[in-house]
Design an enzyme around this catalytic site. Structure first.
Site, short mmCIF file in Angstrom:
data_model
loop_
_atom_site.label_atom_id
_atom_site.label_comp_id
_atom_site.label_asym_id
_atom_site.label_seq_id
_atom_site.Cartn_x
_atom_site.Cartn_y
_atom_site.Cartn_z
N PRO A 1 0.81 -1.23 0.00
CA PRO A 1 0.00 0.00 0.00
C PRO A 1 0.83 1.28 0.00
O PRO A 1 0.28 2.37 -0.14
CB PRO A 1 -0.81 -0.12 1.29
N ALA B 1 8.63 -3.11 5.35
CA ALA B 1 9.57 -3.50 4.30
C ALA B 1 9.95 -4.97 4.45
O ALA B 1 10.19 -5.46 5.56
CB ALA B 1 10.82 -2.62 4.36
N ASN B 2 10.00 -5.68 3.34
CA ASN B 2 10.37 -7.10 3.29
C ASN B 2 9.34 -8.02 3.96
O ASN B 2 9.66 -9.17 4.28
CB ASN B 2 11.76 -7.34 3.89
N GLY C 1 5.42 -2.11 -7.11
CA GLY C 1 6.44 -1.76 -8.07
C GLY C 1 7.55 -2.79 -8.15
O GLY C 1 7.43 -3.93 -7.70
N ASP C 2 8.69 -2.37 -8.72
CA ASP C 2 9.82 -3.27 -8.88
C ASP C 2 10.40 -3.72 -7.54
O ASP C 2 10.88 -4.85 -7.42
CB ASP C 2 10.91 -2.58 -9.70
N ARG D 1 12.49 12.66 -6.80
CA ARG D 1 13.85 12.65 -6.26
C ARG D 1 14.85 12.03 -7.23
O ARG D 1 16.03 12.39 -7.24
CB ARG D 1 13.89 11.90 -4.92
#
Length: 554
Positions: free
Chosen positions: A145, A179-180, A203-204, A317
Site C-alpha cells: 500500500p 519493508a520485506n 512496483g519493482d 527525487r
C-alpha cells in the site's frame, strides 16, 4: 496449411438479433455472420470473428426475453411468462487486444433457440477451459500500500479483483505492513503447496521482495546453499504475477510491453508463462542479493544513493539526483573480469529484440543445459578466437552496468540494452569509460532515441555469463605498484570519504541492485538461466495490436 481441427459444436445462434454460424473446436471459438443477401457489401463490418479458447476468460448463462411483441410492460406478466416464450443465452468473456500492447476484457452474447442447446454450449466451453492445466485456480496476493503513488489497494480492488472473480480464481490477499514483509512471509510462513502462483501488486521493489523470498524458499526446500557463487540453483516452480502499481514498473514493462493492471491480470488469468533469468550477487563467498534487471555502479549507484536522502520528495527525487550526479561527473577506478557467453545465439548489438516465443532464449536454454556441470570458476587465459576464458579490463569508469533484460520503461522505451534477452542465461555488461560531460550526455540521450547507444568510442558492451568487479580502493594485485605514489594521499582520501562536502571526488561508488544499495563494492555476479517463471508471455509483435477489433479475424 494445417488441416482444420475436428468441430466440437456447430450451431446457428444470434448475436444482437443477427444470425451467426457459431463453431467450437478444441483451440478456437468462431462466429460468422449469415449472409441474407448475395450482393457484396464492401462497407459492412467484418462478419467473421474468432478467439482462441486459451484466451477465453469465462462463460456464463443469461436469461434473455423473446422479442415477440407480446410484452405489455407488466413485470408480473414477464415473470409469469411460460418458458416456451423464453430463450436462453450465454456470454463469453475473452481477451481483446488494443493498441500499445494492452489487453482488455470483451464480451459477446449468443442467444440460443433452446435451453438444452444453451446448456450444451456452456458445458462444452467450460470443459475446454478446465482442460487447460496452466490456468491458476488459487493465488496468493501481496499488496504494497506504500509503493509508488500509494494506489495499489485501489488498483487491485477496482481493476483486478473483479477479473479474478469473473474467471473463478480464488485469492488469499495479504496487505504488507513493513519493508520485506512479503519476502519474510514467503521464506518462512506461506503454505506454497496450496497455491498455483503468487502475485505482487506494487512496483519493482515489491517484485524483488517476492523473488528473494520465493527463490530462497525453493533452495531451502531443496537443500541447496546460496552462499557459494558456484552453486547451481533450483528453478522455482510457482509463477509470479505482477500487477503494476509502482513508480517505474520496469519489470512489467519489459515482459509485457505496457504498465497496465488489466493487461497483467489477464495474462495471469489465461495462465501465461514466461521464464526469466536471475543474477546472484556474492561478496567473498557470502550471498548479498538477487538481481533481475539492473546492476549499476558509478552513475546509477550514485543516483540511487543520493535519492535515498530525498525520499520525502517522492518519485521526483530520481530526476533531481540524476541531474546532480551528471553535474558532479564522478569517475571510479577498478578492475572488471568477465566470462564471455561464448557459443550462444544473439549479440548485444543485434537488431532483433526479445519477443514472445523468442528463439534465442529457447536455443540458449538447451545449449546451457547440455553444458550443465561444466562451469569455469577461476581466471583463465583468454583463448582468443573461441571467445572463452576470463577476460580482464582495468580503467576509469563513469558507469558499469549489467542488464539481464532490456530494462525498458516508459521513459526509456528501448532500455539500457535493447537486445538483451529475458531468459537466455546471459547479461549484457556495459562499460562507460571516463569521458567529457558532453559525451556522457550523448550516451544518456541515446536511451530515449533510435540511435545505437553502444556506437560510441568510450562505451563497450559484452554479453557475459558471469563477471567480477574489484574497485581500486580494494588494492587489487595489478595496482600494488601504485601504493608508494598513493601513500601521501591515503590520509586525505579518508578525510574526503568521511566528509564529501570538501568537493573531492569519492574513491568509490555503490552498487545499485534493482533499486537497493549493496553493502559491498567488490562483487561476484553469476547469471542463473530461467530461474523463475512469470505470468507473462513476453512482448508480442506490434502487428497483433495494429487493428483492434471485437475479436481476431479468421
Amino acid at each position: 496449411m494445417e488441416r482444420p481441427l475436428r468441430l466440437l459444436l456447430s450451431s446457428e445462434l444470434r448475436v444482437r438479433n443477427v444470425g451467426y454460424e457459431v463453431s467450437l473446436c478444441r483451440s478456437l471459438l468462431a462466429w460468422k455472420r449469415r449472409s441474407s443477401s448475395p450482393v457484396y457489401q464492401p462497407f459492412r463490418p467484418n462478419a467473421c470473428h474468432s478467439v482462441c479458447v486459451s484466451e477465453i476468460i469465462s462463460v456464463r448463462e443469461e436469461d434473455e426475453e423473446e422479442e415477440d411483441g407480446r410484452d405489455d410492460g407488466s413485470w408480473k406478466k414477464i415473470r409469469e411468462r411460460d418458458d416456451k416464450h423464453r430463450r436462453r443465452s450465454f456470454t463469453v468473456s475473452y481477451v481483446e487486444r488494443c493498441r500499445q500492447h494492452r489487453w482488455r476484457c470483451a464480451d459477446v452474447t449468443f442467444a440460443c433457440p433452446q435451453v438444452a442447446l444453451c446448456h450444451r454450449w456452456v458445458s462444452t466451453i467450460r470443459e475446454q477451459l478446465a482442460a487447460i492445466s496452466s490456468r491458476p485456480s488459487k493465488l496468493l496476493v501481496y499488496i504494497n500500500p506504500y509503493g509508488g503513488k500509494r494506489q495499489a489497494k485501489r488498483v487491485y480492488q477496482q481493476k483486478v479483483a473483479p477479473l479474478f472473480a469473473l474467471a473463478g480464481i480464488s485469492t488469499h490477499v495479504i496487505v504488507t505492513e513493513y519493508a520485506n514483509h512479503a519476502r519474510d512471509h514467503l521464506r518462512d510462513e506461506a503454505e506454497l503447496k496450496k497455491y498455483d502462483g503468487v502475485v505482487c501488486v506494487g512496483g519493482d521493489g515489491m517484485f524483488s521482495e517476492m523473488v528473494h523470498g520465493l527463490v530462497w524458499r525453493t533452495q531451502k526446500d531443496g537443500g541447496v546453499g546460496v552462499d557459494m557463487p558456484d552453486q547451481t540453483l533450483i528453478a522455482c516452480s510457482l509463477r509470479i504475477g505482477i500487477i503494476p502499481a509502482g513508480s517505474t514498473d520496469c519489470i512489467c514493462f519489459a515482459t509485457v510491453g505496457t504498465n497496465d493492471p488489466v493487461t497483467s491480470a489477464l495474462h495471469i488469468i489465461v495462465g501465461d508463462s514466461q521464464p526469466m533469468d536471475v543474477c546472484s550477487v556474492h561478496h567473498d563467498d557470502t550471498f548479498l542479493r538477487y538481481s533481475v534487471s539492473l546492476l549499476g555502479y558509478g552513475f546509477y549507484g550514485d543516483v540511487l544513493t543520493d535519492s535515498e536522502r530525498k525520499r520525502w520528495m517522492g518519485p521526483a527525487r530520481y530526476d533531481l539526483a540524476g541531474l546532480k550526479m551528471f553535474l558532479t561527473h564522478h569517475h571510479y577506478e577498478g578492475t572488471v573480469s568477465y566470462l564471455p557467453a561464448a557459443g550462444v545465439a544473439g549479440a548485444p548489438r543485434d537488431a532483433a529484440r526479445c519477443r514472445s516465443g523468442c528463439s534465442v532464449c529457447q536455443d540458449n536454454r538447451m545449449l546451457l543445459s547440455e553444458r550443465a556441470g561444466v562451469y569455469q570458476t577461476e581466471h583463465g587465459e583468454d583463448d582468443g578466437e573461441n571467445g572463452g576464458g576470463w577476460r580482464t579490463i582495468r580503467g576509469k569508469f563513469l558507469a558499469i552496468n549489467a542488464a539481464s533484460m532490456s530494462c525498458a520503461c516508459p521513459r526509456s522505451p528501448k532500455g539500457l540494452s535493447p537486445a538483451a534477452h529475458l531468459a537466455d542465461g546471459t547479461a549484457d555488461l556495459i562499460l562507460v569509460r571516463k569521458c567529457s560531460r558532453f559525451n556522457f550526455l550523448r550516451h544518456l540521450l541515446r536511451h530515449t532515441s533510435k540511435d545505437d547507444q553502444f556506437d560510441l568510442s568510450f562505451v563497450e558492451v559484452h554479453r557475459v555469463r558471469r563477471f567480477r568487479f574489484t574497485p581500486r580502493h580494494c588494492r587489487s594485485d595489478s595496482e600494488q605498484e601504485l601504493d608508494l605514489l598513493d601513500g601521501k594521499r591515503q590520509i586525505f582520501g579518508q578525510i574526503c570519504r568521511d566528509h564529501p562536502a570538501c568537493g573531492c571526488a569519492p574513491a568509490f561508488s555503490s552498487w545499485n541492485c534493482d533499486g537497493e544499495i549493496l553493502p559491498h563494492t567488490a562483487i561476484d555476479v553469476r547469471v542463473h538461466c530461467q530461474l523463475i517463471q512469470l505470468f507473462a508471455r513476453g512482448i508480442e509483435e506490434a502487428a497483433m495490436f495494429d487493428e483492434p477489433a471485437p475479436a481476431r479475424p479468421v
